[in-house]
Design an enzyme around this catalytic site. Structure first.
Site, PDB file in Angstrom:
ATOM      1  N   ILE A  82     -55.211  22.570  -7.613  1.00 19.20           N
ATOM      2  CA  ILE A  82     -56.329  23.428  -7.216  1.00 19.20           C
ATOM      3  C   ILE A  82     -55.894  24.301  -6.040  1.00 19.20           C
ATOM      4  O   ILE A  82     -55.399  23.806  -5.027  1.00 19.20           O
ATOM      5  CB  ILE A  82     -57.562  22.594  -6.811  1.00 19.20           C
ATOM      6  N   LYS A  83     -56.107  25.583  -6.175  1.00 16.59           N
ATOM      7  CA  LYS A  83     -55.689  26.533  -5.142  1.00 16.59           C
ATOM      8  C   LYS A  83     -56.904  26.938  -4.315  1.00 16.59           C
ATOM      9  O   LYS A  83     -57.907  27.421  -4.871  1.00 16.59           O
ATOM     10  CB  LYS A  83     -55.063  27.750  -5.821  1.00 16.59           C
TER      11      LYS A  83
END
EC number: 2.2.1.2
Length: 217
Positions: A82-83
């Site tokens: 997850i960015k």
């Protein structure tokens, strides 16, 4: 140093992955836009091609909404990272997501102190943007060296993922400094193999071989 490819172009990813050059993939909303596909569909297809981490970015800016989007993205595949952006809400989301066992890529890093905070929040990856710093007249690679020293000083596990790579020299300098990962556009990754003396030498070898009149096999 690991190579991540910075694109959402499935064709490019597949070709480079078949060469054994891809350790992971980074995407962002701009790259998804260029791909012309839907984020879930494109990201799922990328995850099916690449075994390593595939960064998928949240678009929300507030913690609660980030977590809702992260819940959707994390279900795409087990290798999703997850960015999140390097803001206080992003760091809060990073800590929460890491406690749930998810990989997290903290992006849009432009200072060593930001990188320090991301490491303390447990980030899997920190993404300093060297090219964008270069655009402002600041040597982006100096930031990579600063982060490397800080992380080594305190044995942080967070991996330095050099982003906004514009040139093959960026890749070389990142490797010399000891960055863990460089995420590069496909064209830059392909350019790493090129050198005019290699081309000249190959041309000479082939010309000399032709003069022998021989064949192999």
């Amino acid at each position: 140093m690991k190579f991540f490819v910075d694109t959402a172009d499935v064709k490019e990813i597949r070709e480079l992955n078949e060469l054994g050059l891809v350790d992971g993939v980074t995407t962002n909303p701009s790259l998804i836009l260029k791909s012309g596909g839907k984020i879930i569909d494109v990201t799922r297809e990328i995850c099916e091609i690449v075994e390593g981490p595939v960064s998928a970015e949240v678009t929300a800016t507030e913690y609660s909404e980030m977590m809702k989007e992260a819940a959707v993205l994390s279900k795409i595949a087990d290798n999703i990272a997850i960015k999140v952006p390097l803001t206080f809400d992003g760091l809060k989301a990073c800590k929460a997501l890491r406690s749930e066992g998810h990989m997290v890529n903290v992006t849009l890093c432009f200072s060593a102190t930001q990188a320090l905070l991301a490491a303390k929040a447990g980030a899997t990856f920190i993404s300093p943007f060297v090219g964008r710093l270069d655009d402002t007249g600041i040597d982006g690679m100096e930031l990579i060296a600063e982060i490397r020293q800080i992380y080594d000083n305190y044995d942080f596990d967070t991996e330095i993922l050099v982003a906004s790579v514009r040139t093959t020299n960026h890749v070389k300098q990142a490797a010399i400094i000891g960055a863990d990962v460089a995420t590069v556009p496909p064209a830059t990754l392909r350019a790493l193999v090129k050198h005019p003396l290699t081309d000249k030498g190959l041309e000479q070898f082939l010309a000399d071989w032709a003069k022998t009149g021989q064949k192999i096999g």
